[in-house]
Design a protein around this motif. Structure first.
Motif, PDB file in Angstrom:
ATOM      1  N   ILE A   1       0.861  -1.185   0.000  1.00 38.00           N
ATOM      2  CA  ILE A   1       0.000   0.000   0.000  1.00 38.00           C
ATOM      3  C   ILE A   1       0.896   1.234   0.000  1.00 38.00           C
ATOM      4  O   ILE A   1       1.614   1.486   0.969  1.00 38.00           O
ATOM      5  N   GLN A   2       0.864   1.994  -1.090  1.00 39.48           N
ATOM      6  CA  GLN A   2       1.698   3.180  -1.238  1.00 39.48           C
ATOM      7  C   GLN A   2       0.796   4.409  -1.429  1.00 39.48           C
ATOM      8  O   GLN A   2       0.457   4.773  -2.554  1.00 39.48           O
ATOM      9  N   PRO A   3       0.397   5.062  -0.327  1.00 39.70           N
ATOM     10  CA  PRO A   3      -0.518   6.203  -0.446  1.00 39.70           C
ATOM     11  C   PRO A   3       0.223   7.479  -0.839  1.00 39.70           C
ATOM     12  O   PRO A   3       1.307   7.781  -0.328  1.00 39.70           O
ATOM     13  N   VAL A   4      -0.390   8.224  -1.750  1.00 37.55           N
ATOM     14  CA  VAL A   4       0.140   9.517  -2.180  1.00 37.55           C
ATOM     15  C   VAL A   4      -0.865  10.582  -1.747  1.00 37.55           C
ATOM     16  O   VAL A   4      -1.975  10.660  -2.287  1.00 37.55           O
ATOM     17  N   ILE A   5      -0.500  11.395  -0.757  1.00 34.31           N
ATOM     18  CA  ILE A   5      -1.404  12.409  -0.236  1.00 34.31           C
ATOM     19  C   ILE A   5      -1.494  13.566  -1.230  1.00 34.31           C
ATOM     20  O   ILE A   5      -0.483  14.183  -1.574  1.00 34.31           O
ATOM     21  N   VAL A   6      -2.707  13.842  -1.696  1.00 32.67           N
ATOM     22  CA  VAL A   6      -2.943  14.933  -2.634  1.00 32.67           C
ATOM     23  C   VAL A   6      -3.543  16.133  -1.918  1.00 32.67           C
ATOM     24  O   VAL A   6      -3.160  17.274  -2.162  1.00 32.67           O
ATOM     25  N   GLY A   7      -4.481  15.898  -1.012  1.00 41.36           N
ATOM     26  CA  GLY A   7      -5.025  16.996  -0.212  1.00 41.36           C
ATOM     27  C   GLY A   7      -6.524  17.116  -0.296  1.00 41.36           C
ATOM     28  O   GLY A   7      -7.258  16.548   0.499  1.00 41.36           O
ATOM     29  N   SER A   8      -7.005  17.859  -1.293  1.00 40.44           N
ATOM     30  CA  SER A   8      -8.434  18.141  -1.388  1.00 40.44           C
ATOM     31  C   SER A   8      -9.156  17.066  -2.188  1.00 40.44           C
ATOM     32  O   SER A   8      -8.566  16.357  -3.010  1.00 40.44           O
ATOM     33  N   ASN A   9     -10.462  16.967  -1.954  1.00 42.72           N
ATOM     34  CA  ASN A   9     -11.279  15.999  -2.683  1.00 42.72           C
ATOM     35  C   ASN A   9     -11.259  16.282  -4.190  1.00 42.72           C
ATOM     36  O   ASN A   9     -11.146  15.367  -5.001  1.00 42.72           O
ATOM     37  N   GLY A  10     -11.372  17.565  -4.535  1.00 46.23           N
ATOM     38  CA  GLY A  10     -11.406  17.919  -5.943  1.00 46.23           C
ATOM     39  C   GLY A  10     -10.116  17.599  -6.656  1.00 46.23           C
ATOM     40  O   GLY A  10     -10.122  17.058  -7.771  1.00 46.23           O
ATOM     41  N   GLU A  11      -8.978  17.924  -6.021  1.00 46.25           N
ATOM     42  CA  GLU A  11      -7.703  17.696  -6.688  1.00 46.25           C
ATOM     43  C   GLU A  11      -7.418  16.205  -6.858  1.00 46.25           C
ATOM     44  O   GLU A  11      -6.935  15.767  -7.910  1.00 46.25           O
ATOM     45  N   VAL A  12      -7.720  15.407  -5.839  1.00 48.31           N
ATOM     46  CA  VAL A  12      -7.435  13.980  -5.963  1.00 48.31           C
ATOM     47  C   VAL A  12      -8.298  13.348  -7.053  1.00 48.31           C
ATOM     48  O   VAL A  12      -7.847  12.462  -7.790  1.00 48.31           O
ATOM     49  N   GLN A  13      -9.535  13.846  -7.210  1.00 48.77           N
ATOM     50  CA  GLN A  13     -10.378  13.319  -8.277  1.00 48.77           C
ATOM     51  C   GLN A  13      -9.862  13.743  -9.654  1.00 48.77           C
ATOM     52  O   GLN A  13      -9.929  12.975 -10.613  1.00 48.77           O
ATOM     53  N   ARG A  14      -9.346  14.956  -9.751  1.00 53.04           N
ATOM     54  CA  ARG A  14      -8.797  15.412 -11.036  1.00 53.04           C
ATOM     55  C   ARG A  14      -7.548  14.604 -11.411  1.00 53.04           C
ATOM     56  O   ARG A  14      -7.363  14.243 -12.575  1.00 53.04           O
ATOM     57  N   VAL A  15      -6.701  14.333 -10.420  1.00 58.02           N
ATOM     58  CA  VAL A  15      -5.499  13.550 -10.707  1.00 58.02           C
ATOM     59  C   VAL A  15      -5.875  12.123 -11.101  1.00 58.02           C
ATOM     60  O   VAL A  15      -5.343  11.576 -12.074  1.00 58.02           O
ATOM     61  N   ALA A  16      -6.818  11.522 -10.365  1.00 53.44           N
ATOM     62  CA  ALA A  16      -7.252  10.160 -10.703  1.00 53.44           C
ATOM     63  C   ALA A  16      -7.882  10.114 -12.091  1.00 53.44           C
ATOM     64  O   ALA A  16      -7.665   9.163 -12.855  1.00 53.44           O
ATOM     65  N   ALA A  17      -8.663  11.146 -12.431  1.00 51.01           N
ATOM     66  CA  ALA A  17      -9.292  11.192 -13.757  1.00 51.01           C
ATOM     67  C   ALA A  17      -8.248  11.343 -14.852  1.00 51.01           C
ATOM     68  O   ALA A  17      -8.354  10.733 -15.929  1.00 51.01           O
ATOM     69  N   ALA A  18      -7.217  12.155 -14.576  1.00 50.46           N
ATOM     70  CA  ALA A  18      -6.155  12.329 -15.567  1.00 50.46           C
ATOM     71  C   ALA A  18      -5.380  11.030 -15.773  1.00 50.46           C
ATOM     72  O   ALA A  18      -4.997  10.696 -16.903  1.00 50.46           O
ATOM     73  N   LEU A  19      -5.168  10.292 -14.700  1.00 50.92           N
ATOM     74  CA  LEU A  19      -4.515   8.989 -14.835  1.00 50.92           C
ATOM     75  C   LEU A  19      -5.376   8.030 -15.648  1.00 50.92           C
ATOM     76  O   LEU A  19      -4.877   7.298 -16.510  1.00 50.92           O
ATOM     77  N   GLN A  20      -6.678   8.066 -15.391  1.00 50.77           N
ATOM     78  CA  GLN A  20      -7.557   7.158 -16.105  1.00 50.77           C
ATOM     79  C   GLN A  20      -7.590   7.476 -17.594  1.00 50.77           C
ATOM     80  O   GLN A  20      -7.720   6.571 -18.430  1.00 50.77           O
ATOM     81  N   GLU A  21      -7.462   8.748 -17.935  1.00 42.58           N
ATOM     82  CA  GLU A  21      -7.391   9.115 -19.345  1.00 42.58           C
ATOM     83  C   GLU A  21      -6.193   8.458 -20.021  1.00 42.58           C
ATOM     84  O   GLU A  21      -6.206   8.201 -21.220  1.00 42.58           O
ATOM     85  N   GLN A  22      -5.170   8.172 -19.228  1.00 39.69           N
ATOM     86  CA  GLN A  22      -3.980   7.503 -19.758  1.00 39.69           C
ATOM     87  C   GLN A  22      -4.047   5.986 -19.583  1.00 39.69           C
ATOM     88  O   GLN A  22      -3.044   5.290 -19.799  1.00 39.69           O
ATOM     89  N   GLY A  23      -5.216   5.494 -19.165  1.00 35.99           N
ATOM     90  CA  GLY A  23      -5.408   4.050 -19.022  1.00 35.99           C
ATOM     91  C   GLY A  23      -4.914   3.480 -17.718  1.00 35.99           C
ATOM     92  O   GLY A  23      -4.667   2.271 -17.626  1.00 35.99           O
TER      93      GLY A  23
END
Length: 398
Positions: free
Chosen positions: A326-348
């Motif tokens: 388990i390697q957690p990466v602290i992003v901070g806000s709910n909005g930012e973590v969702q944007r980062v996850a969505a950007a990763l998903q765009e890359q598969g």
């Protein structure tokens, strides 16, 4: 209906706070590459730490178990649902834990949640006091609440605070409850110091090793083996749907504790026993875990952990101090973590975006989980994408 309107308003509030969760439909077996909502993704969000969930030998053992034992158990363990497959599995776990718990015996449950609930509600009561780690899993928290015991919560990893609470307690029954590996932070509880306190104060130490079983310790035997602990004060919970790759859970403890659970745990007594085919498949999974293949998988997993930690060092997001899968990466806000996850998903790339109430407010994170089934190239693909996003995704103002 007024009730429906009220529920919809609350759902709207969750949506505004970016806390709505949604299910994704997976059309392939659990593996690094999965077909998710019709799209091929490389997943880093499974708890299949050793890559056994789709291992051909485990799959065949499950099919064989169904042919031998049928599809279901038909009744609870205490009626006619207790199969010889369940007996063999419980004896195997008792043997595994005998080096750490004198007079060890094991009892299987249908899920890890049921195991923790059934354990704490059976051991607790008005005469008991439970000392619960701040970051414990929801199943331990709910079990403590339903146990009818006094509950004291101590700060994460704070041995001095726990020592103070135990010294103040006048309860006839004292139970310290902790995760072995914390599911959202990835760190390991300081169990040697905790066990010393429990032995000094006559308390039981309940360890939920959902994320350590199969991965840590000699031959994958978990966090008790990792620390070399042995005591009749230990009560060990292992989950079988993560590193073991199948489903279910077990509790291992001194024979007297297990007999009490078999007689008093409502979550054990009043539910249909899990299909014997699962127990049959788990025997093969345990063979793999403790054999040479399991050791090679753990070595590869440790190499992946070291790779990810090194390659993510220096990004603006804080990587928690974890040496586990388990390697957690602290992003901070709910909005930012969702944007980062969505950007990763765009890359598969599929990584879980974990938000409150699962984690404290302000600590929303990417929960990267690694599997021995991942390759070094796949791990590198994830870290490269995250490093690129470090500069590409705008940072929210504090």
């Amino acid at each position: 209906m007024e009730l429906l309107d009220r529920l919809q308003r609350q759902l709207d509030q969750l949506d505004e706070a970016q806390l709505l969760r949604r299910r994704r439909v997976v059309a392939t077996p659990c593996a690094p590459e999965m077909l998710v909502d019709g799209r091929r993704l490389l997943a880093f969000c499974s708890n299949d730490y050793l890559g056994l969930a789709n291992h051909p030998e485990v799959v065949e053992a499950l099919a064989e178990g169904a042919r031998v034992h049928g599809a279901g158990s038909g009744a609870s363990h205490l009626i006619n649902g207790h199969s010889r497959a369940h007996v063999a599995l419980e004896e195997r776990f008792a043997d595994w834990l005998s080096a750490h718990i004198p007079c060890a015996r094991a009892l299987t449950f249908s899920t890890g949640y049921m195991a923790n609930m059934g354990l704490l509600t059976a051991l607790g009561g008005p005469e008991a006091e439970l000392f619960s780690e701040e970051l414990n899993h929801a199943s331990l928290i709910d079990g403590a609440r339903l146990s009818r015991s006094a509950v004291r919560v101590y700060p994460h990893g704070d041995i001095d605070a726990l020592a103070g609470l135990l010294a103040q307690s006048r309860a006839a029954v004292k139970i310290v409850v902790t995760d072995g590996v914390f599911s959202m932070d990835g760190d390991i509880a300081p169990l040697p110091a905790m066990l010393q306190l429990c032995e000094r104060h006559g308390a039981l130490l309940v360890v939920d090793d959902a994320h350590g079983f199969g991965v840590l310790g000699a031959r994958g035997r978990g966090v008790l083996s990792h620390f070399g602990l042995r005591s009749p004060h230990l009560v060990y919970v292992g989950t079988l749907g993560k590193a073991a790759g199948v489903a279910g859970a077990f509790v291992a403890a001194h024979d007297t504790v297990i007999e009490w659970l078999a007689q008093r745990s409502r979550q054990y007594i009043f539910t249909t026993a899990s299909p014997p085919a699962l127990a049959h498949a788990l025997m093969k999974s345990l063979d793999l875990i403790e054999g040479e293949e399991g050791e090679q998988r753990r070595l590869h997993l440790r190499a992946l952990i070291a790779q990810v930690k090194q390659e993510l060092c220096g990004t603006r997001w804080r990587l928690l101090d974890s040496d586990t899968a388990i390697q957690p990466v602290i992003v901070g806000s709910n909005g930012e973590v969702q944007r980062v996850a969505a950007a990763l998903q765009e890359q598969g790339l599929w990584v879980g975006a974990i938000r409150p109430p699962t984690v404290p407010p302000g600590s929303a994170r990417l929960r990267i989980t690694l599997s021995a089934a991942h390759t070094a190239q796949q791990a590198g693909r994830l870290t490269s994408a995250l490093r690129a996003l470090d500069s590409a995704v705008p940072q929210e103002a504090p």
